[in-house]
Design an enzyme around this catalytic site. Structure first.
Site, PDB file in Angstrom:
ATOM      1  N   HIS A  62       0.821  -1.218   0.000  1.00 10.14           N
ATOM      2  CA  HIS A  62       0.000   0.000   0.000  1.00 10.14           C
ATOM      3  C   HIS A  62       0.857   1.271   0.000  1.00 10.14           C
ATOM      4  CE1 HIS A  62       0.362  -0.007   4.547  1.00 10.14           C
ATOM      5  NE2 HIS A  62       0.395   1.282   4.337  1.00 10.14           N
ATOM      6  N   ASP A  92       0.183  -7.469   1.496  1.00  8.21           N
ATOM      7  CA  ASP A  92       0.576  -6.071   1.674  1.00  8.21           C
ATOM      8  C   ASP A  92       2.090  -5.917   1.707  1.00  8.21           C
ATOM      9  OD1 ASP A  92       0.112  -3.345   1.835  1.00  8.21           O
ATOM     10  OD2 ASP A  92       0.084  -3.326   4.021  1.00  8.21           O
ATOM     11  N   SER A 169       4.579   2.253   8.138  1.00  9.12           N
ATOM     12  CA  SER A 169       4.263   1.184   7.198  1.00  9.12           C
ATOM     13  C   SER A 169       5.484   0.811   6.367  1.00  9.12           C
ATOM     14  CB  SER A 169       3.134   1.612   6.267  1.00  9.12           C
ATOM     15  OG  SER A 169       1.931   1.768   6.974  1.00  9.12           O
TER      16      SER A 169
END
Length: 319
Positions: A62, A92, A169
């Site tokens: 992402h 992901d 992230s």
């Protein structure tokens, strides 16, 4: 009487916990990069972990999804372009190649197989633009699952209370030995201490698939299922004594491998390829890319009667 002189550094005062954290950060921190992404007139940022001196970087799918250009910045200030070698929305994860001149500091990708709740967990990333931020906590749980952007569940997630924020992230979750045990991926909005990382063993699988095929291949047999308890007597009749659970088929995809094998809604799958199927998660784990096109024996119950079939998984369409 004069007071004793203060030590020249805090090193003598560090306790075992502090030493473990600082030593782990010294090992992993230099390999955690800031990732900046350009998409049209906008963009985004995140983190990444260099896992080889020649510039292989793990980050989140992402973070780099739809990127027109990617730039990585090392902790020493060096900036370099990076290209996306492949991404996998189902976990992901994404693999980048940093176009750096010279070797980069690289972290060791450890194993997540033996992790236990309560172990020290150290997160390193770039939350909210604050570079090389360190937080520490514990492994809160292992084997968690969350839905991914593709709808395919991300299995075997590590849950931790090490604080993660936007920008973390793709960053590292490390153990006390300075090995990367996970790649930070998600925070539950509004919750306290509910943060997740993709396990290192999953990351290693994705890395291998991307380097070999440019994508992560997955097998599919064309059905949706739910976990169900199975009475011991039926388990024994099917030769699965002690298993206790199976995957009851809810729907079968027309024209798919399951339909070709004669499976129908209501059948309860107990095993595939000799591996026990205790629910849809076990079935998904078994359906790796190496299963595509390889016939497998399937044990199931139909209205309480043990049956067998041969199913040949197909490759799941990308997405």
């Amino acid at each position: 009487m004069l007071d004793a002189p203060l030590p020249l550094s805090d090193d003598p005062l560090l306790d075992a916990y502090s030493r473990a954290v600082t030593e782990a950060v010294a090992r992993v921190g230099p390999a955690v990069v800031h990732v900046a992404v350009r998409r049209g007139k906008g963009g985004g940022t995140g983190s990444g972990v260099v896992i080889s001196p020649d510039g292989l970087v793990l980050t989140n799918s992402h973070v780099v999804a739809g990127a027109e250009a990617v730039e990585a910045t090392a902790p020493d200030g060096r900036r370099f372009a990076a290209r996306v070698l492949g991404e996998d929305r189902a976990t992901d994860l994404a693999v980048l190649r940093a176009e750096a001149h010279g070797a980069l500091a690289a972290a060791e990708l450890g194993s997540s197989a033996g992790l236990r709740p309560g172990q020290l967990a150290i997160a390193i990333g770039n939350p909210l633009g604050f570079a090389n931020t360190v937080t520490a906590g514990v492994v809160s749980a292992v084997g968690r699952a969350l839905p991914s952007r593709s709808g395919w569940p991300i299995e075997d997630l590590i849950q931790t209370d090490a604080a993660l924020n936007p920008g973390n992230s793709g960053g590292a979750l490390a153990d006390s030995a300075g090995r990367v045990i996970g790649i930070a991926t998600a925070v539950i909005a509004g919750a306290q201490g509910l943060c997740f990382a993709v396990a290192a063993d999953t990351a290693r699988l994705v890395l291998g698939e991307v380097l070999r095929f440019g994508r992560v291949r997955r097998a599919v047999i064309g059905l949706a299922a739910e976990r169900v308890d199975v009475p011991p007597a039926l388990m024994r009749a099917a030769g699965r004594d002690g298993q206790g659970q199976g995957a009851r088929i809810a729907t079968v995809t027309p024209g798919g491998p399951a339909e070709a094998a004669g499976l129908v809604a209501g059948d309860v799958i107990l095993a595939i390829g000799e591996a026990p199927v205790t629910g849809p998660d076990a079935l998904l784990r078994w359906l790796g890319g190496e299963r595509v096109g390889v016939p497998a024996r399937l044990v199931y119950l139909r209205r309480g009667e043990p049956r067998e079939a041969t199913v040949t998984p197909a490759e799941r369409a990308a997405g």
